[in-house]
Design an enzyme around this catalytic site. Structure first.
Site, PDB file in Angstrom:
ATOM      1  N   ASP A  48      80.537  30.347  -3.980  1.00 19.89           N
ATOM      2  CA  ASP A  48      80.125  31.204  -5.084  1.00 19.89           C
ATOM      3  C   ASP A  48      80.316  32.659  -4.642  1.00 19.89           C
ATOM      4  O   ASP A  48      80.010  33.000  -3.491  1.00 19.89           O
ATOM      5  CB  ASP A  48      78.639  30.919  -5.371  1.00 19.89           C
TER       6      ASP A  48
ATOM      7  N   GLU B   6      89.922  50.502  17.333  1.00 14.96           N
ATOM      8  CA  GLU B   6      90.071  49.256  18.070  1.00 14.96           C
ATOM      9  C   GLU B   6      91.245  48.466  17.497  1.00 14.96           C
ATOM     10  O   GLU B   6      91.436  47.303  17.842  1.00 14.96           O
ATOM     11  CB  GLU B   6      88.785  48.439  18.041  1.00 14.96           C
TER      12      GLU B   6
ATOM     13  N   CYS C 201      83.669  48.867  17.728  1.00 16.09           N
ATOM     14  CA  CYS C 201      83.297  49.813  16.673  1.00 16.09           C
ATOM     15  C   CYS C 201      82.523  51.009  17.199  1.00 16.09           C
ATOM     16  O   CYS C 201      82.231  51.942  16.452  1.00 16.09           O
ATOM     17  CB  CYS C 201      82.436  49.110  15.627  1.00 16.09           C
TER      18      CYS C 201
ATOM     19  N   THR D 113      84.875  39.996   5.241  1.00 13.66           N
ATOM     20  CA  THR D 113      84.326  41.276   5.738  1.00 13.66           C
ATOM     21  C   THR D 113      85.439  42.234   6.172  1.00 13.66           C
ATOM     22  O   THR D 113      85.155  43.316   6.668  1.00 13.66           O
ATOM     23  CB  THR D 113      83.357  41.064   6.928  1.00 13.66           C
TER      24      THR D 113
ATOM     25  N   SER E  56      77.168  37.469  17.244  1.00 10.84           N
ATOM     26  CA  SER E  56      77.407  38.901  17.019  1.00 10.84           C
ATOM     27  C   SER E  56      76.227  39.542  16.284  1.00 10.84           C
ATOM     28  O   SER E  56      75.849  40.678  16.568  1.00 10.84           O
ATOM     29  CB  SER E  56      78.726  39.133  16.276  1.00 10.84           C
TER      30      SER E  56
ATOM     31  N   HIS F 105      75.692  51.052  11.646  1.00 10.04           N
ATOM     32  CA  HIS F 105      77.030  50.459  11.613  1.00 10.04           C
ATOM     33  C   HIS F 105      77.017  49.326  10.587  1.00 10.04           C
ATOM     34  O   HIS F 105      76.072  48.529  10.549  1.00 10.04           O
ATOM     35  CB  HIS F 105      77.398  49.927  13.004  1.00 10.04           C
TER      36      HIS F 105
ATOM     37  N   LYS G 279      69.599  44.067   7.205  1.00 10.86           N
ATOM     38  CA  LYS G 279      68.951  43.241   8.242  1.00 10.86           C
ATOM     39  C   LYS G 279      68.513  44.124   9.408  1.00 10.86           C
ATOM     40  O   LYS G 279      67.442  43.940   9.978  1.00 10.86           O
ATOM     41  CB  LYS G 279      69.947  42.221   8.813  1.00 10.86           C
TER      42      LYS G 279
ATOM     43  N   ASN H 123      84.736  46.346   6.231  1.00 13.82           N
ATOM     44  CA  ASN H 123      84.514  46.862   7.584  1.00 13.82           C
ATOM     45  C   ASN H 123      85.671  47.774   7.968  1.00 13.82           C
ATOM     46  O   ASN H 123      86.840  47.398   7.854  1.00 13.82           O
ATOM     47  CB  ASN H 123      84.392  45.702   8.586  1.00 13.82           C
TER      48      ASN H 123
ATOM     49  N   SER I 248      80.866  45.700  19.366  1.00 12.45           N
ATOM     50  CA  SER I 248      80.765  44.398  20.019  1.00 12.45           C
ATOM     51  C   SER I 248      81.230  44.483  21.458  1.00 12.45           C
ATOM     52  O   SER I 248      82.055  45.335  21.819  1.00 12.45           O
ATOM     53  CB  SER I 248      81.620  43.378  19.274  1.00 12.45           C
TER      54      SER I 248
HETATM   55  P1  HMG Z   1      79.126  32.734   7.219  1.00  9.81           P
HETATM   56  O1  HMG Z   1      78.980  31.570   8.080  1.00  9.81           O
HETATM   57  O2  HMG Z   1      80.211  32.706   6.232  1.00  9.81           O
HETATM   58  O3  HMG Z   1      77.916  33.060   6.326  1.00  9.81           O
HETATM   59  O4  HMG Z   1      79.268  33.980   8.193  1.00  9.81           O
HETATM   60  P2  HMG Z   1      76.461  32.386   6.167  1.00  9.81           P
HETATM   61  O5  HMG Z   1      76.612  30.968   5.780  1.00  9.81           O
HETATM   62  O6  HMG Z   1      75.600  32.740   7.329  1.00  9.81           O
HETATM   63  O7  HMG Z   1      76.027  33.220   4.889  1.00  9.81           O
HETATM   64  C1  HMG Z   1      75.937  34.594   4.910  1.00  9.81           C
HETATM   65  C2  HMG Z   1      74.738  34.987   4.069  1.00  9.81           C
HETATM   66  O8  HMG Z   1      75.038  34.671   2.700  1.00  9.81           O
HETATM   67  C3  HMG Z   1      73.469  34.231   4.423  1.00  9.81           C
HETATM   68  O9  HMG Z   1      72.397  35.150   4.312  1.00  9.81           O
HETATM   69  C4  HMG Z   1      73.373  33.199   3.304  1.00  9.81           C
HETATM   70  O10 HMG Z   1      72.041  32.765   3.036  1.00  9.81           O
HETATM   71  C5  HMG Z   1      73.929  33.981   2.143  1.00  9.81           C
HETATM   72  P3  HMG Z   1      71.393  35.389   5.558  1.00  9.81           P
HETATM   73  O11 HMG Z   1      70.773  34.088   5.829  1.00  9.81           O
HETATM   74  O12 HMG Z   1      72.268  35.829   6.699  1.00  9.81           O
HETATM   75  O13 HMG Z   1      70.495  36.457   5.075  1.00  9.81           O
HETATM   76  N1  HMG Z   1      74.431  33.175   1.038  1.00  9.81           N
HETATM   77  C6  HMG Z   1      74.230  33.476  -0.259  1.00  9.81           C
HETATM   78  N2  HMG Z   1      73.557  34.470  -0.844  1.00  9.81           N
HETATM   79  C7  HMG Z   1      73.541  34.522  -2.219  1.00  9.81           C
HETATM   80  N3  HMG Z   1      74.154  33.602  -2.990  1.00  9.81           N
HETATM   81  C8  HMG Z   1      74.846  32.575  -2.431  1.00  9.81           C
HETATM   82  C9  HMG Z   1      74.891  32.475  -1.016  1.00  9.81           C
HETATM   83  N4  HMG Z   1      75.471  31.626  -0.151  1.00  9.81           N
HETATM   84  C10 HMG Z   1      75.172  32.043   1.093  1.00  9.81           C
HETATM   85  N5  HMG Z   1      75.445  31.693  -3.236  1.00  9.81           N
HETATM   86  C11 HMG Z   1      79.204  36.098   9.250  1.00  9.81           C
HETATM   87  C12 HMG Z   1      78.684  35.263   8.087  1.00  9.81           C
HETATM   88  C13 HMG Z   1      78.620  37.463   9.156  1.00  9.81           C
HETATM   89  C14 HMG Z   1      78.786  35.445  10.563  1.00  9.81           C
HETATM   90  C15 HMG Z   1      80.751  36.157   9.127  1.00  9.81           C
HETATM   91  O14 HMG Z   1      81.117  36.881   7.997  1.00  9.81           O
HETATM   92  C16 HMG Z   1      81.417  36.779  10.342  1.00  9.81           C
HETATM   93  O15 HMG Z   1      81.698  36.118  11.331  1.00  9.81           O
HETATM   94  N6  HMG Z   1      81.729  38.122  10.267  1.00  9.81           N
HETATM   95  C17 HMG Z   1      82.396  38.832  11.342  1.00  9.81           C
HETATM   96  C18 HMG Z   1      81.432  39.209  12.464  1.00  9.81           C
HETATM   97  C19 HMG Z   1      80.423  40.249  12.034  1.00  9.81           C
HETATM   98  O16 HMG Z   1      80.613  40.968  11.064  1.00  9.81           O
HETATM   99  N7  HMG Z   1      79.315  40.366  12.794  1.00  9.81           N
HETATM  100  C20 HMG Z   1      78.321  41.365  12.526  1.00  9.81           C
HETATM  101  C21 HMG Z   1      77.662  41.912  13.798  1.00  9.81           C
HETATM  102  S1  HMG Z   1      78.868  42.353  15.044  1.00  9.81           S
HETATM  103  C22 HMG Z   1      79.421  43.933  14.574  1.00  9.81           C
HETATM  104  O17 HMG Z   1      78.845  44.565  13.757  1.00  9.81           O
HETATM  105  C23 HMG Z   1      80.661  44.429  15.255  1.00  9.81           C
HETATM  106  C24 HMG Z   1      81.933  44.381  14.438  1.00  9.81           C
HETATM  107  O18 HMG Z   1      81.923  45.371  13.440  1.00  9.81           O
HETATM  108  C25 HMG Z   1      83.165  44.564  15.351  1.00  9.81           C
HETATM  109  C26 HMG Z   1      83.127  45.564  16.465  1.00  9.81           C
HETATM  110  O19 HMG Z   1      82.152  46.100  16.925  1.00  9.81           O
HETATM  111  O20 HMG Z   1      84.200  45.766  16.979  1.00  9.81           O
HETATM  112  C27 HMG Z   1      82.125  43.038  13.736  1.00  9.81           C
END
Ligand code: HMG
Length: 420
Positions: free
Chosen positions: A29, A82, A114, A155, A204, A236, A245, A279, A312
């Protein structure tokens, strides 16, 4: 002496994918992306855009607004990324040339996921403290790429932010106290042979929140301001929900917990641009700052803003800035909004075509199709050299003047045609 951000501007890619288009491909969804991640759209680079063209586009208005004499005070360019385009030569050198900056300049690229934009900012502040008559151009530029169909794909995004760092800044004074934290964590990284990041998403998020707590505690140890003295928070934003969060987490750490809705209300103005850009790695937190300044209905003059920069791997820094009186007279709000409105929507098929960025390795002559409506483009990859040019969009008086006064390039592959 007060030091900080005197001018700020961002650029993003020419195109975007609406996440409503991606949701059925992922079999979810769209609210998972819109509510769960807090993302509506992602910027998508045209074939002739990359971190160099985005960086030059972000910095162009700052450079244009300076007189020739002021331009000569820009003696350092620091480019954080990066998603760089060369293992040796700095992307900043291409940008320095495209902008026609003075050759009497130190120019370098910085990397730590980042976080490196903040390392660039802190380095710039130290340089200006030593030479207050000089300015430092800090640019953060990134194209975020994950595997197709992976959880990170929605993202993705692309963007660059340019900041002129100076004494007596017009926008934000950066205060000296900083909270720091580094830990060797494998949460997200990109080996040299990969064009997409390897990521452990759950780890992460945990690493981000742990780093936030540790950096906050160190900030307090370093004589930082108490939580109650902050008027705004800028985090960030790998996806905007992460900032919500993070803020809820910080309020718990300081013993004044907020629920998600209240936490979101406190950071809402920092999220508006990133919701539709995605991002932009190094640029993301600073685009959050632009979003706050451009959108806050309240006059922020005198407001203290907390910044949490995370990269990261993992490095985090928490620091503070105070918004200057009269800052609104120096914002580029209309230009930022026009830039976002000008982007063209792509369908999923075009997104997939653009996902395969030109990457010839044979040393042949490979022209790149002219696609971007931005001011700079990658024109060709020829003999292993990336050749950039200005487009008709960049035919602006200030740049033409600056480029004309710069000596001809000798050893660079960058071509700089006359402004049309
Ligand atoms: P995922 O497995 O697709 O998502 O990965 P999920 O199943 O955990 O769902 C995400 C959220 O959507 C959850 O909310 C669900 O409940 C909600 P939460 O429990 O987290 O509050 N959800 C819904 N909400 C409303 N209606 C719905 C529905 N379905 C589900 N129907 C993940 C999510 C972020 C892990 C993934 O996108 C990912 O791997 N992203 C890349 C890594 C990342 O961004 N990490 C963030 C921290 S690290 C960072 O910031 C550094 C970075 O920028 C790089 C750098 O520094 O170089 C990444």
């Amino acid at each position: 002496m007060q030091l900080g951000i005197d001018d700020i501007s961002f650029a993003t890619a020419d195109r975007y994918l609406d996440l409503a288009t991606l949701a059925p491909v992922h079999g979810v969804d769209v609210d998972k992306f819109r509510i769960g991640l807090g993302q509506d759209r992602m910027s998508v680079c045209a074939a002739d855009e990359d971190v160099v063209t985005l960086a030059a586009a972000a910095a162009q208005p700052l450079v244009e607004s300076l007189s020739a004499a002021e331009l000569r005070t820009v003696r350092t360019v620091l480019l954080a990324t990066e998603s760089g385009i060369d293992q040796s030569k700095s992307a900043a050198v291409y940008v320095h040339h495209l902008l026609g900056l003075d050759p009497a300049c130190r120019v370098v690229e910085l990397k730590q996921a980042c976080y490196s934009g903040t390392a660039a900012l802190q380095t710039a502040l130290a340089l200006v403290a030593r030479n207050p008559e000089q300015k430092v151009l800090v640019i953060c530029s990134d194209v975020a790429r994950y595997e197709l169909d992976s959880p990170g794909e929605p993202t993705q995004g692309a963007g660059a932010v340019a900041m002129m760092i100076s004494a007596d800044p017009r926008l934000v004074v950066i205060e000296p106290a900083s909270g720091l934290h580094t830990a060797d964590v494998m949460d997200f990284w990109r080996p040299n042979y990969r064009s997409t990041a390897v990521v452990d998403g759950r780890l992460s998020i945990r690493a981000y929140l742990d780093t936030l707590k540790a950096a906050w505690l160190d900030y307090q140890d370093q004589g930082g301001e108490p939580f109650a003295s902050f008027d705004a928070f800028c985090y960030h934003q790998p996806f905007t929900r992460m900032a919500v969060k993070a803020h809820a987490h910080l309020t718990k750490v300081v013993g004044q917990p907020l629920d998600a809705a209240s936490a979101e209300a406190q950071v809402a103005d920092t999220l508006r641009y990133n919701r539709v850009i995605g991002n932009s790695y190094t640029a993301s937190m600073y685009i959050g700052l632009v979003s706050l300044l451009d959108h806050s209905e309240r006059d922020l003059a005198g407001a203290r803003v907390a910044f949490f920069s995370y990269g990261s791997g993992a490095v985090g820094e928490l620091f503070a800035g105070v918004v200057r009186p009269g800052y609104r007279d120096h914002l580029r709000t209309a230009a930022h909004q026009e830039l976002l409105e000008r982007r063209r929507e792509v369908d999923h098929a075009e997104y997939l075509r653009l996902y395969d960025v030109p990457n010839p390795t044979d040393g042949g002559d490979h022209p790149v199709p002219a696609q971007t409506s931005g001011p700079f483009r990658l024109a060709a990859i020829t003999g292993h050299q990336r050749v950039y040019e200005r487009t008709a969009q960049s035919a602006v008086d200030g740049i033409a003047r600056a480029a004309a006064s710069a000596p001809a390039a000798t050893t660079t592959a960058t071509t700089l045609p006359a402004a049309g």
